[in-house]
Design an enzyme around this catalytic site. Structure first.
Site, PDB file in Angstrom:
ATOM      1  CB  CYS A  95      -0.985  -0.031   1.158  1.00  0.00           C
ATOM      2  SG  CYS A  95      -2.366   1.142   0.941  1.00  0.00           S
ATOM      3  CG  HIS A 173      -3.334  -3.333   3.386  1.00  0.00           C
ATOM      4  ND1 HIS A 173      -2.270  -2.841   4.111  1.00  0.00           N
ATOM      5  CD2 HIS A 173      -3.981  -2.246   2.889  1.00  0.00           C
ATOM      6  CE1 HIS A 173      -2.274  -1.520   4.062  1.00  0.00           C
ATOM      7  NE2 HIS A 173      -3.301  -1.131   3.322  1.00  0.00           N
ATOM      8  CD  GLU A 175      -0.798  -5.653   5.760  1.00  0.00           C
ATOM      9  OE1 GLU A 175      -1.154  -4.530   6.144  1.00  0.00           O
ATOM     10  OE2 GLU A 175      -0.787  -5.996   4.545  1.00  0.00           O
TER      11      GLU A 175
END
Length: 235
Positions: A95, A173, A175
Site C-alpha cells: 500500500c 494489504h 498482511e
C-alpha cells in the site's frame, strides 16, 4: 541458516508495532526468516539499520501519503528504500510501501480514480505470486507503475501490483488480520481521526466484520505470496 527481514512500520507506539505485519509474521516463521521491526516515524528514531545486514525489506502501509513533502520522516525513509533497491535487496512494498517503492524506482504516486476500502477482486497475470481474487484495500492514492517495471495485477481502481527485478510493489494489504486492523484503528483514534477514503465516512466496525469474514482465505493467500516471492527473489 535463517534469513533476516527488516519490516518498516509507520507507528510510533512500540506496543502496536509487532501487530502491524499481521499474517506476514507466521509466513516468515514457516520459512525460518527472522524479522526485525523498525520505524522512522518516532520523534527521535534510532539510527537506521544497516540494510546490508538483511535479506529482505518489507515496507508496510501508513495513513500518511507517500507523496506528501510535509511528512517529516518521508524523505529519510524514501532515501533508505532507494538505497535498498539500488543494492539489490529483495523488497516488498505494501500500500503506502508500494507507493514509496514506486517512487524509489522513479515512478509516481497519484490520487486513485476510485478509492478503495474493504475486499475487492484483483485480476492477476501471475497467480502463483498473487492469487487472483479478493484482497483487502484501504487507499485513496495509487502508484503508477515505474519505468521498466512489469504490472502484475490490476482492478477498476488501477494497478495493484508490479515487479522490477526483485522488488514487488503491492497496492493491497496481504498482511491483514483482525488484530492488525485493530492496531490501525488504535492508531487512528490516537491520531484524532479516521483516514479519508472516498466520499462517505469510514465505518471501522463494518470493516472489521468484513476482515473477519475473509481472514482465513486472506492469510492463506498471503502465505502463498510470501512463499513464491522468497523462492523466486531471495538469495
Amino acid at each position: 541458516m535463517s534469513s533476516r527481514a527488516l519490516v518498516l512500520v509507520h507507528d510510533p507506539a512500540k506496543s502496536r508495532r509487532d501487530r502491524i505485519p499481521g499474517a506476514l509474521i507466521p509466513a516468515f516463521a514457516r520459512r525460518d526468516i527472522d524479522h526485525h521491526i523498525f520505524s522512522f516515524v518516532c520523534a527521535r528514531p534510532a539510527p537506521a539499520p544497516d540494510i546490508s545486514a538483511y535479506d529482505l525489506l518489507v515496507v508496510m502501509g501508513s495513513h500518511e501519503s507517500a507523496d506528501d513533502p510535509r511528512v517529516p520522516w518521508l524523505a529519510h525513509e524514501l532515501a533508505f528504500v532507494t538505497k535498498a533497491v539500488e543494492r539489490g535487496i529483495p523488497t516488498i512494498g505494501i500500500c503506502f510501501g508500494g507507493q514509496l517503492l514506486a517512487r524509489a524506482l522513479h515512478g509516481e504516486v497519484t490520487r486513485a480514480d476510485f478509492p478503495e476500502r474493504g475486499f475487492t477482486v484483483v485480476k492477476s497475470d501471475d497467480p502463483d505470486l498473487i492469487p487472483q481474487g479478493f484482497w483487502m484495500q484501504l487507499h485513496a492514492d495509487s502508484f503508477i507503475v515505474p519505468p521498466g517495471a512489469t504490472e502484475l495485477a490490476r482492478n477498476a481502481s488501477g494497478s495493484q501490483a508490479f515487479v522490477a527485478a526483485n522488488a514487488l510493489g503491492l497496492q493491497f494489504h496481504p498482511e491483514i488480520t483482525v488484530d492488525s486492523f485493530d492496531s490501525w484503528v488504535e492508531r487512528w483514534v490516537e491520531s484524532g481521526g479516521l483516514p479519508e477514503v472516498g466520499d462517505s465516512g469510514l465505518d471501522p466496525d463494518a470493516l472489521r466484520r468484513e476482515i473477519a469474514q475473509h481472514e482465513q482465505d486472506s492469510v492463506r493467500a498471503c502465505d502463498q505470496l510470501v512463499d513464491t516471492f522468497c523462492t523466486r527473489y531471495m538469495r
